[in-house]
Design a protein around this motif. Structure first.
Motif, PDB file in Angstrom:
ATOM      1  N   CYS A 278     -11.910  -1.560  -9.035  1.00  0.00           N
ATOM      2  CA  CYS A 278     -13.067  -1.425  -8.152  1.00  0.00           C
ATOM      3  C   CYS A 278     -12.803  -0.400  -7.056  1.00  0.00           C
ATOM      4  O   CYS A 278     -13.680   0.418  -6.729  1.00  0.00           O
ATOM      5  N   ILE A 279     -11.613  -0.452  -6.469  1.00  0.00           N
ATOM      6  CA  ILE A 279     -11.265   0.506  -5.414  1.00  0.00           C
ATOM      7  C   ILE A 279     -11.352   1.929  -5.942  1.00  0.00           C
ATOM      8  O   ILE A 279     -11.909   2.824  -5.288  1.00  0.00           O
ATOM      9  N   LYS A 280     -10.850   2.140  -7.150  1.00  0.00           N
ATOM     10  CA  LYS A 280     -10.876   3.470  -7.753  1.00  0.00           C
ATOM     11  C   LYS A 280     -12.304   3.919  -8.059  1.00  0.00           C
ATOM     12  O   LYS A 280     -12.677   5.072  -7.786  1.00  0.00           O
ATOM     13  N   ILE A 281     -13.108   3.037  -8.614  1.00  0.00           N
ATOM     14  CA  ILE A 281     -14.489   3.368  -8.978  1.00  0.00           C
ATOM     15  C   ILE A 281     -15.322   3.679  -7.738  1.00  0.00           C
ATOM     16  O   ILE A 281     -16.064   4.666  -7.697  1.00  0.00           O
ATOM     17  N   LEU A 282     -15.196   2.848  -6.719  1.00  0.00           N
ATOM     18  CA  LEU A 282     -15.982   3.044  -5.500  1.00  0.00           C
ATOM     19  C   LEU A 282     -15.548   4.302  -4.750  1.00  0.00           C
ATOM     20  O   LEU A 282     -16.388   4.997  -4.164  1.00  0.00           O
ATOM     21  N   ALA A 283     -14.252   4.597  -4.804  1.00  0.00           N
ATOM     22  CA  ALA A 283     -13.757   5.797  -4.122  1.00  0.00           C
ATOM     23  C   ALA A 283     -14.260   7.070  -4.792  1.00  0.00           C
ATOM     24  O   ALA A 283     -14.440   8.107  -4.137  1.00  0.00           O
ATOM     25  N   SER A 284     -14.486   6.999  -6.100  1.00  0.00           N
ATOM     26  CA  SER A 284     -14.926   8.185  -6.841  1.00  0.00           C
ATOM     27  C   SER A 284     -16.442   8.304  -6.921  1.00  0.00           C
ATOM     28  O   SER A 284     -16.968   9.261  -7.506  1.00  0.00           O
TER      29      SER A 284
END
Length: 337
Positions: A278-284
């Motif tokens: 989730c952190i990766k998806i939201l950051a991108s």
């Protein structure tokens, strides 16, 4: 009895053969990404006419996410989004694609329709299906038939969270229109030639009819089609029912237009790997998937209805086409030899 069985098998083989010929000669197909393409259904109708053996992993997965929404509420997009979060979701497509599972649900739906000898028998069979879902590697569910039994799954997996997918503002009417143009037509198509001769389509139809019963959607006795008014009523009643049955801390009412934000906030606490993704998806700023568009599904059902119309009105044409196809294949084989 034996005579009836023989003729039944002959009809299924004949229909499957002609159906296969239609595939070989088809010039068009439904475009876009949908649950099943026209050719998918043709191939599956031929391949899945006989019962399949179940395939089970040695260990079961714990169910983390329970989808409580109806089909045509963005469930396939939801499945793809969950996949990006590292979850393997059990959708109606998985029912068909996982060996033996269509037979499990078909047997359950037929028993449900006829009336089980006791509630214990029905509960035991449903528990067996839930076990097989877990042992097939799935840790999330979406779409019917699983959404119909979200309460049973909540009891089996008290830590799992529930997501009610919906169509957003004005969702009831949008959903009813979508169903009338797509999935809602299946119970009509399945009783028409050649589909009523095909075991695969009858299994799918038994599950579809069970879904309509649990959804509280009556079917017209002649056409086997639902009405728009009944669809709207069912959608509203079901969403209200889910909201009253699931504790607020375990429930997310979710529309595809909401994007990953609320979904990640709700599911990240379940598992550290989901949180990292989730952190990766939201950051991108990754865009939420949008699959199984209504237009492609409409094209699919238009194709199925066209097949029924041709079989019902032009049987001689299919005999001619079958002879043409066989002779063409024979000539090509002779040239190769």
């Amino acid at each position: 009895m034996f005579r009836n069985l023989v003729f039944s098998n002959m009809r299924q083989k004949k229909a499957s053969f002609l159906y296969g010929c239609l595939l070989a000669m088809a010039m068009t197909r439904a475009h876009g990404k949908s649950v099943f393409s026209f050719s998918d259904l043709i191939v599956k109708a031929i391949e899945k006419s006989k019962p399949e053996a179940l395939e089970r992993n040695s260990e079961a997965e714990d169910l983390l996410v329970i989808g409580a929404g109806f089909g045509r509420t963005g469930t396939l997009s939801f499945v793809e989004a969950l996949q990006r979060l590292g979850l393997k979701s059990y959708h109606m497509k998985a029912v068909v694609d996982t060996p033996g599972h269509l037979d499990l649900w078909s047997n359950f739906s037929l028993m449900d329709e006829r009336g089980a000898e006791s509630p214990t028998d029905a509960a035991a069979l449903l528990d067996g299906i839930i076990d097989n879902i877990a042992y097939s590697g799935f840790n999330a569910t979406a779409d019917v038939p699983c959404s119909l039994f979200f309460l049973q799954m909540m009891k089996r997996y008290p830590e799992a969270k529930v997501v009610l997918t919906d169509r957003g503002e004005g969702g009831a009417e949008k959903w009813a229109d979508s169903m009338l143009n797509t999935n809602g037509q299946y119970t009509n198509i399945a009783v028409r030639i050649p589909f009523r001769w095909m075991a695969f389509h009858q299994k799918i139809n038994s599950v579809a009819k069970m879904a309509r019963r649990y959804q509280g959607i009556p079917l017209h006795p002649k056409t086997q089609l639902p009405s728009k008014a009944d669809l709207i009523k069912s959608y509203k009643n079901w969403n209200t029912y889910v909201k009253t049955q699931v504790p607020p801390e375990r429930l997310l009412v979710f529309s595809a237009g909401d994007g990953y934000g609320p979904l990640c906030k709700f599911l990240a606490p379940l598992d550290s790997s989901i949180e990292r993704r989730c952190i990766k998806i939201l950051a991108s700023d990754e865009v939420y998937p949008f699959t199984n568009k209504g237009t492609s599904m409409q094209q699919l059902f238009t194709s199925l209805k066209a097949v029924a119309i041709v079989f019902e009105n032009f049987p001689l044409l299919f005999v001619v086409l079958a002879i043409w196809y066989i002779s063409r294949r024979y000539r090509s084989r002779v040239k190769i030899d």
